[in-house]
Enzyme design. Structure first.
Site, PDB file in Angstrom:
ATOM      1  N   ASN A  10       3.004 -17.194   5.817  1.00 31.54           N
ATOM      2  CA  ASN A  10       3.815 -16.056   6.255  1.00 31.54           C
ATOM      3  C   ASN A  10       5.241 -16.557   6.480  1.00 31.54           C
ATOM      4  O   ASN A  10       5.530 -17.206   7.481  1.00 31.54           O
ATOM      5  CB  ASN A  10       3.219 -15.500   7.557  1.00 31.54           C
ATOM      6  N   LYS A  12       7.851 -14.909   7.145  1.00 28.09           N
ATOM      7  CA  LYS A  12       8.624 -14.084   8.088  1.00 28.09           C
ATOM      8  C   LYS A  12      10.000 -13.771   7.474  1.00 28.09           C
ATOM      9  O   LYS A  12      10.095 -13.635   6.258  1.00 28.09           O
ATOM     10  CB  LYS A  12       8.721 -14.771   9.456  1.00 28.09           C
ATOM     11  N   HIS A  98       0.814  -8.037  12.823  1.00 27.06           N
ATOM     12  CA  HIS A  98       1.315  -9.312  13.339  1.00 27.06           C
ATOM     13  C   HIS A  98       1.908  -9.090  14.736  1.00 27.06           C
ATOM     14  O   HIS A  98       2.509  -8.053  15.002  1.00 27.06           O
ATOM     15  CB  HIS A  98       2.369  -9.883  12.388  1.00 27.06           C
ATOM     16  N   GLU A 100       4.465 -10.096  16.092  1.00 29.81           N
ATOM     17  CA  GLU A 100       5.905  -9.790  16.112  1.00 29.81           C
ATOM     18  C   GLU A 100       6.153  -8.318  15.790  1.00 29.81           C
ATOM     19  O   GLU A 100       7.073  -7.703  16.339  1.00 29.81           O
ATOM     20  CB  GLU A 100       6.645 -10.725  15.131  1.00 29.81           C
ATOM     21  N   GLU A 170      -4.550 -14.854  15.948  1.00 21.47           N
ATOM     22  CA  GLU A 170      -3.323 -15.579  16.273  1.00 21.47           C
ATOM     23  C   GLU A 170      -2.989 -15.365  17.746  1.00 21.47           C
ATOM     24  O   GLU A 170      -2.351 -14.365  18.102  1.00 21.47           O
ATOM     25  CB  GLU A 170      -2.155 -15.071  15.423  1.00 21.47           C
ATOM     26  N   GLY A 176       4.538 -20.129  16.848  1.00 20.92           N
ATOM     27  CA  GLY A 176       5.890 -20.694  16.857  1.00 20.92           C
ATOM     28  C   GLY A 176       6.213 -21.516  18.089  1.00 20.92           C
ATOM     29  O   GLY A 176       7.369 -21.831  18.350  1.00 20.92           O
ATOM     30  N   SER A 216       0.962 -22.222  15.254  1.00 17.63           N
ATOM     31  CA  SER A 216       1.317 -23.649  15.280  1.00 17.63           C
ATOM     32  C   SER A 216       0.326 -24.521  14.512  1.00 17.63           C
ATOM     33  O   SER A 216       0.019 -25.644  14.918  1.00 17.63           O
ATOM     34  CB  SER A 216       1.477 -24.141  16.720  1.00 17.63           C
TER      35      SER A 216
HETATM   36  P1  PGA Z   1       3.471 -20.340  13.287  1.00 16.13           P
HETATM   37  O1  PGA Z   1       3.308 -18.768  12.984  1.00 16.13           O
HETATM   38  O2  PGA Z   1       2.574 -21.070  12.307  1.00 16.13           O
HETATM   39  O3  PGA Z   1       4.930 -20.632  13.033  1.00 16.13           O
HETATM   40  O4  PGA Z   1       3.062 -20.568  14.692  1.00 16.13           O
HETATM   41  C1  PGA Z   1       2.071 -18.225  12.614  1.00 16.13           C
HETATM   42  C2  PGA Z   1       2.236 -16.763  12.335  1.00 16.13           C
HETATM   43  O5  PGA Z   1       3.041 -16.106  13.024  1.00 16.13           O
HETATM   44  O6  PGA Z   1       1.594 -16.212  11.432  1.00 16.13           O
END
Ligand code: PGA
Length: 254
Positions: A10, A12, A98, A100, A170, A176, A216
């Site tokens: 992903n 983003k 997601h 976000e 997640e 992140g 992460s």
């Molecule tokens: P990350 O994000 O691997 O940077 O923690 C995962 C995601 O948001 O799908």
């Protein structure tokens, strides 16, 4: 049991057209062999999809995902992209829910249920994200929280349509942050999610549902996470922007 392993990147809101083209080139150069029964999904921004589709066209084992779509198929929704448009450029998956999108764009279960319907109506598949924020985890409420997300977003589907769903667990506190869930935490939640699916759709469908871990995930922790019996791969954010790290995570598939 024949469920697929998936590693999905992903991106983003990262990579302009030229950077993204190079990243796909580098990923294809690095990843010359895929583990059995494994699909690699790349989810770049909308602006990259058509070009990425041409780059992936004759490559087996790779698919393309969008990071979101609108719930209507067309119309006066300035700035939005529909599932029909995504289908027309070669997308096969859409990431929905997601954290976000939930946090910054106020997407709730009722909206996500509609988006899920719109995606499935175009014969695309959904990567449906769930996960609890830190305060819910600290209060040990994660199972109930994730159950509600799955029930509200997906349980209106009949079994035939549910087969086109991939779940991504997640935990919000792991996205992140550099702080991944432990293998034990991931396995417990994935087994719980599978049991919730089994209650509704039966054991067979539950056993055939791919459940990804995200948050992460990197080459150093992926082997331990992917070794968990109910973890069928990962949804990768930051580490998917580096072709070497992405390959390292793919190599961790059991
Ligand atoms: P990350 O994000 O691997 O940077 O923690 C995962 C995601 O948001 O799908």
């Amino acid at each position: 049991m024949s469920r697929k392993n998936i590693v999905a990147g992903n991106w983003k809101m990262n990579q302009n057209l030229f950077e993204g083209k190079q990243l796909v080139t580098d990923i294809l150069k690095n990843v010359t062999h895929l583990p059995d029964n494994t699909e690699i999904i790349i989810a770049p921004p909308f602006t990259q999809l058509e070009l990425a589709a041409t780059q992936l066209k004759d490559v087996t084992g790779f698919s393309l995902a969008a990071q979101n779509c609108h719930q209507e198929q067309s119309g006066a929704y300035t700035g939005e992209i529909s599932a029909a448009m995504l289908q027309s450029v070669g997308v096969t998956y859409v990431i929905l829910g997601h954290s976000e999108r939930r946090q910054y764009f106020g997407e709730d279960e009722a909206l996500l249920a509609k988006k899920t319907d719109a995606v499935l109506a175009q014969e695309l598949k959904v990567i449906f994200c769930v996960g609890e924020p830190l305060e819910i985890r600290d209060a040990d409420g994660q199972n109930e929280h994730v159950r509600k997300q799955i029930e509200g977003g997906l349980f209106h589907l009949d079994a035939g349509r549910f087969k086109n769903i991939v779940i991504a667990y997640e935990p919000v506190w792991a996205i992140g942050t550099g702080r991944n869930a432990t293998a034990g935490q991931a396995q417990d939640m994935h087994a719980y999610i599978r049991s919730v699916i089994a209650e509704k759709y039966g054991q067979d469908i539950a056993d055939n549902t791919t459940i990804l871990y995200g948050g992460s995930c990197k080459p150093s922790n992926a082997p331990e996470l992917f070794a968990c019996p109910d973890v069928d791969g990962g949804l990768i954010g930051g580490a998917s922007l580096n072709a070497g790290d992405f390959k390292g995570i793919i190599d961790a598939i059991k």
